[in-house]
Design a protein around this motif. Structure first.
Motif, PDB file in Angstrom:
ATOM      1  N   ASP A 114       0.805  -1.212   0.000  1.00 30.08           N
ATOM      2  CA  ASP A 114       0.000   0.000   0.000  1.00 30.08           C
ATOM      3  C   ASP A 114       0.843   1.269   0.000  1.00 30.08           C
ATOM      4  O   ASP A 114       0.325   2.372  -0.111  1.00 30.08           O
ATOM      5  N   GLU A 115       2.160   1.116   0.097  1.00 31.41           N
ATOM      6  CA  GLU A 115       3.061   2.269   0.067  1.00 31.41           C
ATOM      7  C   GLU A 115       3.694   2.494  -1.305  1.00 31.41           C
ATOM      8  O   GLU A 115       4.426   3.472  -1.497  1.00 31.41           O
ATOM      9  N   ARG A 116       3.414   1.620  -2.259  1.00 32.47           N
ATOM     10  CA  ARG A 116       4.018   1.771  -3.592  1.00 32.47           C
ATOM     11  C   ARG A 116       3.673   3.108  -4.261  1.00 32.47           C
ATOM     12  O   ARG A 116       4.540   3.708  -4.907  1.00 32.47           O
ATOM     13  N   PRO A 117       2.437   3.616  -4.114  1.00 29.42           N
ATOM     14  CA  PRO A 117       2.170   4.950  -4.691  1.00 29.42           C
ATOM     15  C   PRO A 117       3.042   6.050  -4.072  1.00 29.42           C
ATOM     16  O   PRO A 117       3.457   6.970  -4.767  1.00 29.42           O
ATOM     17  N   TYR A 118       3.321   5.936  -2.766  1.00 28.15           N
ATOM     18  CA  TYR A 118       4.210   6.906  -2.122  1.00 28.15           C
ATOM     19  C   TYR A 118       5.610   6.815  -2.721  1.00 28.15           C
ATOM     20  O   TYR A 118       6.277   7.840  -2.933  1.00 28.15           O
ATOM     21  N   LEU A 119       6.063   5.591  -2.979  1.00 31.21           N
ATOM     22  CA  LEU A 119       7.394   5.387  -3.551  1.00 31.21           C
ATOM     23  C   LEU A 119       7.489   6.023  -4.933  1.00 31.21           C
ATOM     24  O   LEU A 119       8.488   6.690  -5.260  1.00 31.21           O
ATOM     25  N   LYS A 120       6.461   5.834  -5.760  1.00 29.81           N
ATOM     26  CA  LYS A 120       6.484   6.426  -7.101  1.00 29.81           C
ATOM     27  C   LYS A 120       6.543   7.948  -7.033  1.00 29.81           C
ATOM     28  O   LYS A 120       7.255   8.590  -7.810  1.00 29.81           O
ATOM     29  N   ALA A 121       5.811   8.525  -6.088  1.00 26.88           N
ATOM     30  CA  ALA A 121       5.833   9.987  -5.939  1.00 26.88           C
ATOM     31  C   ALA A 121       7.214  10.467  -5.504  1.00 26.88           C
ATOM     32  O   ALA A 121       7.698  11.511  -5.982  1.00 26.88           O
ATOM     33  N   ILE A 122       7.867   9.705  -4.639  1.00 27.15           N
ATOM     34  CA  ILE A 122       9.217  10.061  -4.193  1.00 27.15           C
ATOM     35  C   ILE A 122      10.201   9.991  -5.361  1.00 27.15           C
ATOM     36  O   ILE A 122      11.041  10.878  -5.544  1.00 27.15           O
ATOM     37  N   GLU A 123      10.094   8.930  -6.158  1.00 22.96           N
ATOM     38  CA  GLU A 123      11.010   8.777  -7.299  1.00 22.96           C
ATOM     39  C   GLU A 123      10.806   9.887  -8.322  1.00 22.96           C
ATOM     40  O   GLU A 123      11.778  10.372  -8.924  1.00 22.96           O
ATOM     41  N   ARG A 124       9.557  10.301  -8.534  1.00 26.05           N
ATOM     42  CA  ARG A 124       9.310  11.399  -9.480  1.00 26.05           C
ATOM     43  C   ARG A 124       9.900  12.711  -8.962  1.00 26.05           C
ATOM     44  O   ARG A 124      10.483  13.488  -9.729  1.00 26.05           O
ATOM     45  N   ALA A 125       9.755  12.943  -7.658  1.00 30.04           N
ATOM     46  CA  ALA A 125      10.227  14.206  -7.092  1.00 30.04           C
ATOM     47  C   ALA A 125      11.748  14.269  -7.014  1.00 30.04           C
ATOM     48  O   ALA A 125      12.351  15.316  -7.295  1.00 30.04           O
ATOM     49  N   THR A 126      12.381  13.162  -6.660  1.00 28.96           N
ATOM     50  CA  THR A 126      13.831  13.170  -6.465  1.00 28.96           C
ATOM     51  C   THR A 126      14.601  12.795  -7.728  1.00 28.96           C
ATOM     52  O   THR A 126      15.805  13.034  -7.814  1.00 28.96           O
ATOM     53  N   LYS A 127      13.883  12.180  -8.701  1.00 33.89           N
ATOM     54  CA  LYS A 127      14.534  11.700  -9.932  1.00 33.89           C
ATOM     55  C   LYS A 127      15.626  10.681  -9.623  1.00 33.89           C
ATOM     56  O   LYS A 127      16.640  10.585 -10.323  1.00 33.89           O
ATOM     57  N   VAL A 128      15.421   9.933  -8.555  1.00 32.41           N
ATOM     58  CA  VAL A 128      16.357   8.883  -8.141  1.00 32.41           C
ATOM     59  C   VAL A 128      15.566   7.613  -7.863  1.00 32.41           C
ATOM     60  O   VAL A 128      14.531   7.659  -7.186  1.00 32.41           O
ATOM     61  N   LYS A 129      16.036   6.481  -8.389  1.00 33.41           N
ATOM     62  CA  LYS A 129      15.426   5.189  -8.098  1.00 33.41           C
ATOM     63  C   LYS A 129      16.357   4.404  -7.173  1.00 33.41           C
ATOM     64  O   LYS A 129      17.453   4.022  -7.568  1.00 33.41           O
ATOM     65  N   PRO A 130      15.923   4.179  -5.934  1.00 30.34           N
ATOM     66  CA  PRO A 130      16.784   3.441  -5.006  1.00 30.34           C
ATOM     67  C   PRO A 130      17.067   2.030  -5.493  1.00 30.34           C
ATOM     68  O   PRO A 130      16.286   1.436  -6.245  1.00 30.34           O
ATOM     69  N   GLU A 131      18.191   1.491  -5.059  1.00 33.42           N
ATOM     70  CA  GLU A 131      18.558   0.114  -5.370  1.00 33.42           C
ATOM     71  C   GLU A 131      17.604  -0.844  -4.658  1.00 33.42           C
ATOM     72  O   GLU A 131      17.361  -0.708  -3.460  1.00 33.42           O
ATOM     73  N   ILE A 132      17.050  -1.798  -5.397  1.00 36.31           N
ATOM     74  CA  ILE A 132      16.129  -2.770  -4.800  1.00 36.31           C
ATOM     75  C   ILE A 132      16.928  -3.942  -4.231  1.00 36.31           C
ATOM     76  O   ILE A 132      17.692  -4.596  -4.938  1.00 36.31           O
ATOM     77  N   VAL A 133      16.753  -4.188  -2.942  1.00 37.07           N
ATOM     78  CA  VAL A 133      17.447  -5.272  -2.254  1.00 37.07           C
ATOM     79  C   VAL A 133      16.415  -6.338  -1.895  1.00 37.07           C
ATOM     80  O   VAL A 133      15.410  -6.036  -1.245  1.00 37.07           O
ATOM     81  N   PRO A 134      16.624  -7.598  -2.318  1.00 35.81           N
ATOM     82  CA  PRO A 134      15.632  -8.654  -2.014  1.00 35.81           C
ATOM     83  C   PRO A 134      15.628  -8.998  -0.531  1.00 35.81           C
ATOM     84  O   PRO A 134      16.567  -8.678   0.210  1.00 35.81           O
ATOM     85  N   LEU A 135      14.580  -9.680  -0.126  1.00 40.92           N
ATOM     86  CA  LEU A 135      14.508 -10.149   1.252  1.00 40.92           C
ATOM     87  C   LEU A 135      15.629 -11.154   1.521  1.00 40.92           C
ATOM     88  O   LEU A 135      15.998 -11.922   0.635  1.00 40.92           O
ATOM     89  N   PRO A 136      16.207 -11.153   2.697  1.00 35.12           N
ATOM     90  CA  PRO A 136      17.294 -12.093   2.999  1.00 35.12           C
ATOM     91  C   PRO A 136      16.821 -13.547   2.964  1.00 35.12           C
ATOM     92  O   PRO A 136      15.632 -13.840   3.120  1.00 35.12           O
ATOM     93  N   GLU A 137      17.756 -14.456   2.789  1.00 34.31           N
ATOM     94  CA  GLU A 137      17.424 -15.872   2.643  1.00 34.31           C
ATOM     95  C   GLU A 137      16.740 -16.435   3.888  1.00 34.31           C
ATOM     96  O   GLU A 137      15.856 -17.277   3.793  1.00 34.31           O
TER      97      GLU A 137
END
Length: 476
Positions: free
Chosen positions: A351-374
């Motif tokens: 439910d926070e993905r829309p917030y993430l998209k707004a952050i990426e649009r504003a900052t013009k930066v896409k954070p590195e995606i790190v998978p869940l640990p094993e």
């Protein structure tokens, strides 16, 4: 460029040398010469760029060159801050930079006794750093006036707007004298902030050192997608695997911050929470413990997202990402300060993905995606239970002990009254409950009025203090 090339007076240069400050930051290089000329200024700068010194140094220089008595119940300089913590920090900066000048500096904010502040302001103060609410309270009580203010600073203007201070700010603007120097600082400058600036500034010089909504260049940004209910397990893993000097952990709500702390305490990990429901003493204690390294983890709402200058914050962890993109910028700006590197880690639920998209649009930066640990599912299964919620979290142990003592005395008084009714009618039974009605206990039952029916019984009436008075013979 060196500070001594800016034309600042000798006592200020001496104080900067003592703090080992040699080169001004970009915002300081641009702002200080303008302010030394007495011009109004509108400064746009990312948090952590040295805005406080940008307005404090030229203001102190003005006082050094223009000494005069302080106005009774007034001040020569007023700085408005959105939060208590930032106000205290700004005031300390003024004391540090003005250590060789005979200037008085006071803070005005809620959470502390108002009478103490009234006494401190009664003879007049050179510099007052205030939050809007308590400032207006003092003005309404006629304990303080800002009609003699020579320099006015509005710091973190965009956060002021976010916190709903627009109407208090408009009222303060009407109370200030027309002939004054105005300094307006904000990390962002949307249209609403520009409109607010127009109410305070007169032909200002505009200074900007960073594009709007840019993130700190030295912050490595990462994110992990995770279910909301499993974020606590992920936090435990991150804290164990990352080399953390100090970490700020952000939540969106006060309840969420307290819940994170309880889970960490359940796992034997020390952490403090800081948010609006905490008393000023608790907030100060938590921040000082974090600042001095006595506690490595501080869990906070956005009250600590900007303006709190704590060196050595290696990590910012967004346990919940903010729903306002600019707030993300301010959060991660708590790390990578003073030329250091930093890491920002965000936990993102569906439910926070829309917030993430707004952050990426504003900052013009896409954070590195790190998978869940094993070993993540195992960590979820083995997540320690949270520590029990403390009763009366806003009370200190001493206050809780005092409350318990009040309850005990009240109960003893009740027993004494039941055992000796004649004494109770004469006011000797002690059902006053020593301290319960005076706020030292919880007052349970202490405020009840004990009354006898009129007619036939002597007409005795007991007050809430237990003292029983006779009303005279019953009427026939």
């Amino acid at each position: 460029m060196h500070f001594n090339e800016l034309g600042l007076s000798e006592p200020i240069i001496k104080a900067l040398t003592a703090k080992k400050y040699a080169e001004p930051t970009p915002i300081q290089q641009k702002a200080i010469p303008v302010l030394l000329e007495g011009r109004d200024l509108c400064g746009i700068a990312q948090t952590g760029t040295g805005k406080t010194a940008a307005f404090a140094l030229p203001s102190l220089d003005y006082f050094a060159r223009n000494p005069k008595p302080t106005p009774i119940k007034g001040c020569r300089m007023l700085v408005l801050s959105p939060t208590r913590e930032l106000a205290a920090q700004i005031a300390q900066s003024f004391r540090d930079y003005g250590r060789f000048l005979r200037l008085s500096v006071e803070t005005v904010f809620g959470g502390v006794p108002v009478n103490k502040q009234i006494r401190a302001l009664s003879a007049g103060v050179d510099i007052v750093v205030a939050t809007p609410g308590r400032l207006l309270d003092l003005i309404d009580q006629r304990a303080f006036t800002i009609k003699d203010t020579e320099i006015f600073v509005l710091d973190e203007a965009d956060q002021m707007m976010d916190m709903g201070f627009i109407h208090p700010l408009k009222r303060i603007a009407k109370l200030l004298p027309r002939d004054r120097q105005n300094l307006f600082f904000s990390a962002t400058m949307p249209k609403e902030i520009e409109a607010l600036a127009g109410q305070f500034l007169n032909d200002p010089v505009k200074v900007s050192v960073a594009p709007q909504s840019t993130t700190a260049e030295r912050v490595r940004q990462q994110l992990t997608f995770v279910n909301q209910a499993e974020k606590q397990a992920l936090l435990h893993i991150v804290l164990k695997t990352e080399e953390i000097d100090r970490a700020l952990i952000f939540t969106r709500t006060k309840h969420g911050a307290d819940r994170v702390v309880r889970f960490l305490e359940g796992a034997g990990i020390q952490a403090f929470a800081i948010h609006g429901n905490k008393s000023q003493a608790q907030r100060t204690t938590a921040l000082q413990a974090f600042r001095h390294g006595h506690c490595k983890l501080l869990v906070a709402t956005d009250i600590a997202a900007r303006g709190i200058d704590v060196s050595g914050v290696s990590h910012v962890i967004n346990f919940e990402i903010p729903n306002v993109p600019e707030q993300y910028v301010h959060r991660i700006g708590r790390t990578a300060r003073a030329g250091a590197d930093g890491i920002a880690i965000s936990f993102v639920a569906d439910d926070e993905r829309p917030y993430l998209k707004a952050i990426e649009r504003a900052t013009k930066v896409k954070p590195e995606i790190v998978p869940l640990p094993e070993n993540f599912l195992e960590a979820v299964r083995n997540l320690p239970k949270p520590a029990p919620q403390r009763k009366g979290p806003s009370q200190s142990p001493a206050q809780q002990a005092k409350r318990a003592e009040g309850q005990r005395r009240y109960q003893e008084g009740q027993k004494a009254q039941r055992g000796a009714p004649d004494k109770a009618r004469r006011g000797e039974g002690g059902h006053r409950g020593e301290g319960a009605h005076r706020g030292e206990g919880d007052g349970a039952g202490a405020k009840k009025n004990f009354r006898r029916r009129r007619g036939g019984g002597g007409g005795a009436v007991g007050t809430h203090k237990g003292a029983v008075q006779r009303t005279g013979a019953p009427r026939g």
